[in-house]
Every structure is written in structure tokens, then in C-alpha cells.
Motif scaffolding. Structure first.
Motif, short mmCIF file in Angstrom:
data_model
loop_
_atom_site.label_atom_id
_atom_site.label_comp_id
_atom_site.label_asym_id
_atom_site.label_seq_id
_atom_site.Cartn_x
_atom_site.Cartn_y
_atom_site.Cartn_z
N SER A 38 26.57 1.15 25.36
CA SER A 38 26.13 2.35 24.65
C SER A 38 27.12 2.73 23.56
O SER A 38 26.73 3.15 22.46
CB SER A 38 25.97 3.51 25.64
OG SER A 38 24.95 3.25 26.58
N MET A 42 26.44 2.90 19.58
CA MET A 42 26.73 4.13 18.84
C MET A 42 27.66 3.86 17.67
O MET A 42 27.46 4.37 16.56
CB MET A 42 27.37 5.16 19.80
CG MET A 42 27.74 6.49 19.15
SD MET A 42 29.46 6.54 18.54
CE MET A 42 30.36 6.87 20.06
N LYS A 47 20.47 0.39 17.74
CA LYS A 47 19.97 0.74 19.07
C LYS A 47 20.15 -0.36 20.10
O LYS A 47 20.24 -0.08 21.30
CB LYS A 47 18.48 1.13 18.99
CG LYS A 47 18.24 2.46 18.29
CD LYS A 47 16.77 2.83 18.34
CE LYS A 47 16.53 4.19 17.69
NZ LYS A 47 15.09 4.56 17.73
N THR A 52 21.90 -2.53 26.75
CA THR A 52 22.22 -1.59 27.80
C THR A 52 21.30 -1.85 28.99
O THR A 52 20.19 -2.35 28.84
CB THR A 52 22.04 -0.13 27.33
OG1 THR A 52 20.68 0.06 26.90
CG2 THR A 52 22.98 0.18 26.17
N LYS A 143 31.66 9.11 27.98
CA LYS A 143 30.86 10.06 28.78
C LYS A 143 31.53 11.44 28.89
O LYS A 143 31.42 12.10 29.93
CB LYS A 143 30.60 9.51 30.18
CG LYS A 143 29.99 8.10 30.21
CD LYS A 143 29.76 7.63 31.64
CE LYS A 143 29.29 6.20 31.70
NZ LYS A 143 29.06 5.72 33.07
N ASP A 145 30.62 14.05 27.72
CA ASP A 145 29.61 15.10 27.78
C ASP A 145 28.91 15.14 29.14
O ASP A 145 28.04 15.99 29.38
CB ASP A 145 28.55 14.85 26.70
CG ASP A 145 27.88 13.49 26.85
OD1 ASP A 145 28.58 12.53 27.25
OD2 ASP A 145 26.68 13.37 26.57
N LYS A 146 29.28 14.24 30.06
CA LYS A 146 28.59 14.16 31.34
C LYS A 146 29.17 15.15 32.36
O LYS A 146 30.35 15.49 32.31
CB LYS A 146 28.68 12.74 31.91
CG LYS A 146 28.06 11.67 31.03
CD LYS A 146 26.56 11.84 30.93
CE LYS A 146 25.94 10.70 30.13
NZ LYS A 146 24.49 10.88 29.95
N SER A 177 31.30 10.34 23.17
CA SER A 177 30.01 10.46 23.84
C SER A 177 29.02 9.63 23.04
O SER A 177 28.81 9.88 21.84
CB SER A 177 29.55 11.93 23.89
OG SER A 177 28.15 11.99 24.16
N ALA A 178 28.43 8.63 23.69
CA ALA A 178 27.46 7.79 23.00
C ALA A 178 26.22 8.58 22.61
O ALA A 178 25.62 8.36 21.56
CB ALA A 178 27.08 6.59 23.87
N GLU A 179 25.82 9.51 23.47
CA GLU A 179 24.61 10.29 23.22
C GLU A 179 24.76 11.20 22.00
O GLU A 179 23.83 11.38 21.22
CB GLU A 179 24.25 11.12 24.44
CG GLU A 179 23.70 10.30 25.60
CD GLU A 179 23.26 11.16 26.77
OE1 GLU A 179 23.21 12.40 26.61
OE2 GLU A 179 22.95 10.59 27.83
N LYS A 180 25.95 11.78 21.84
CA LYS A 180 26.16 12.74 20.76
C LYS A 180 26.96 12.17 19.59
O LYS A 180 27.26 12.88 18.64
CB LYS A 180 26.88 13.97 21.31
CG LYS A 180 26.08 14.70 22.39
CD LYS A 180 26.82 15.92 22.90
CE LYS A 180 25.98 16.66 23.96
NZ LYS A 180 26.70 17.85 24.50
#
Length: 198
Positions: A38, A42, A47, A52, A143, A145-146, A177-180
Motif C-alpha cells: 500500500s 501511495m 493503484k 496488495t 498506518k 491513522d489506524k 498513512s497510505a490511505e491519506k
């Protein structure tokens, strides 16, 4: 640094099979399930550059990507995955250590650490091995943000404090954070500053 192009060079079962060293290389390493794929996706803003999976331990080879034809990203196998045989874990560890200790164009090994949990013994052992062998390293806490923010912040603080006991001066370290996409610019800026002059 902006990422314009990412070219998949190939997957290799060991450093002997990898292409000859050319571009500056930056390797990413961490425990299985630390979020390495991830993070790679990022960082490159793609993608599916790194695959993943909900099943840890999928990366079993040296995966290489040329970024903007100026540097090479190396996605190393995850270490410490319990659901493979002890012999297979040992062979992956040998592959990792052989690449890191012999590749002349390796400029930095990024050690990924799960920021949402306490520092793991196996991560500390990898960091110590890199230090003992004089390999330039940086730490990437993933992670961040987890979980509950206060608990995660405490894990991060405790991890850095624990590592300080072994270092007179800490290597560069990043919160991501990979998500953000947290920490992306900082990592890319560090890579750009670590490359030799053109």
C-alpha cells in the motif's frame, strides 16, 4: 519530487538474477502485513504497482520499478511471516540480506514499522542488522491513522524512545498513512536529496 513514470523492471528470485546495477536504488522492507504494498502504491500514485492482498507474505521476490528513469524502487519480500516453513523464511531472509549487503547502488533501506502497534522484536533485529553492516537506513512508520489516535500516538512515541536507546543519532524517520497519503512528499523529498548529482 513529482512521479511521472513508473516502469516495472521485473521480479527476481535473488540478486544474482537481478539486472546489473545502474540507477540509484531505494529498497522497502518490513514484516509481512506492515502495509508495504500500500505504501509503494501511495508513493508512486499508482493503484496496483505493488499487489496488495488480505493475505500477508505475498511478496516473495525482489520486485524492481524504475521511477522517472532516475531511480529504482525495490520492493523486498516481507520477513517473519509465520505461515510459511522455517526453511522458506530462512531463504527469504537470505535473499533480503544478500541484496542489501551486496548491491552497490543501494542508497537507502527504508524499514517499515507498523505505527498502530508496539515495536516488534523482529523489526528491532532488522534495524540492528542494518546498523551493524553499515547500511544507510530510514524508518517509515505505517498506518499512523489506524486505531484510536491517542493509542497510536503512544505506540509511535514508545517505539521512537525504545530505538533511541541503541542510537547516538536517530536515522531519518517518517510517519505515513497510505490511505491519506500522509508522509508522501516527505519521503519523495528525502529520496531526491539522497540521490547523487546528475
Amino acid at each position: 519530487m513529482k512521479v511521472q513514470t513508473v516502469e516495472f523492471v521485473g521480479s527476481f528470485p535473488g540478486v544474482a538474477k537481478a539486472p546489473a546495477p545502474s540507477l540509484p536504488e531505494f529498497a522497502f522492507i518490513g514484516r509481512s502485513n506492515v502495509g508495504k504494498s500500500s505504501l509503494v502504491n501511495m508513493l508512486t500514485m499508482r493503484k496496483d504497482i505493488a499487489k496488495t492482498s488480505s493475505t500477508p507474505g505475498k511478496t516473495q521476490m525482489l520486485n524492481m520499478f524504475d521511477v522517472d528513469e532516475t531511480w529504482r524502487l525495490v520492493d523486498l519480500p516481507g520477513y517473519g511471516y509465520a505461515k510459511v516453513s522455517k526453511k522458506h523464511r530462512a531463504s527469504l531472509r537470505t535473499m533480503i540480506e544478500e541484496y542489501i549487503s551486496t548491491r552497490p547502488t543501494l542508497h537507502c533501506a527504508f524499514v517499515l514499522l507498523d505505527g498502530s502497534i508496539p515495536l516488534q522484536k523482529i523489526d528491532r533485529e532488522m534495524i540492528e542488522w542494518l546498523g551493524e553492516n553499515g547500511i544507510p537506513q530510514a524508518w517509515v512508520f505505517t498506518k499512523v491513522d489506524k486505531g484510536r489516535s491517542r493509542k497510536t500516538a503512544q505506540h509511535l512515541e514508545d517505539s521512537v524512545e525504545a530505538l533511541k536507546a541503541d542510537w547516538d543519532e536517530l536515522p531519518p524517520h517518517f510517519m505515513t498513512s497510505a490511505e491519506k497519503a500522509t508522509g508522501r512528499e516527505e519521503l519523495l523529498t528525502f529520496i531526491a536529496s539522497s540521490m547523487p548529482p546528475a
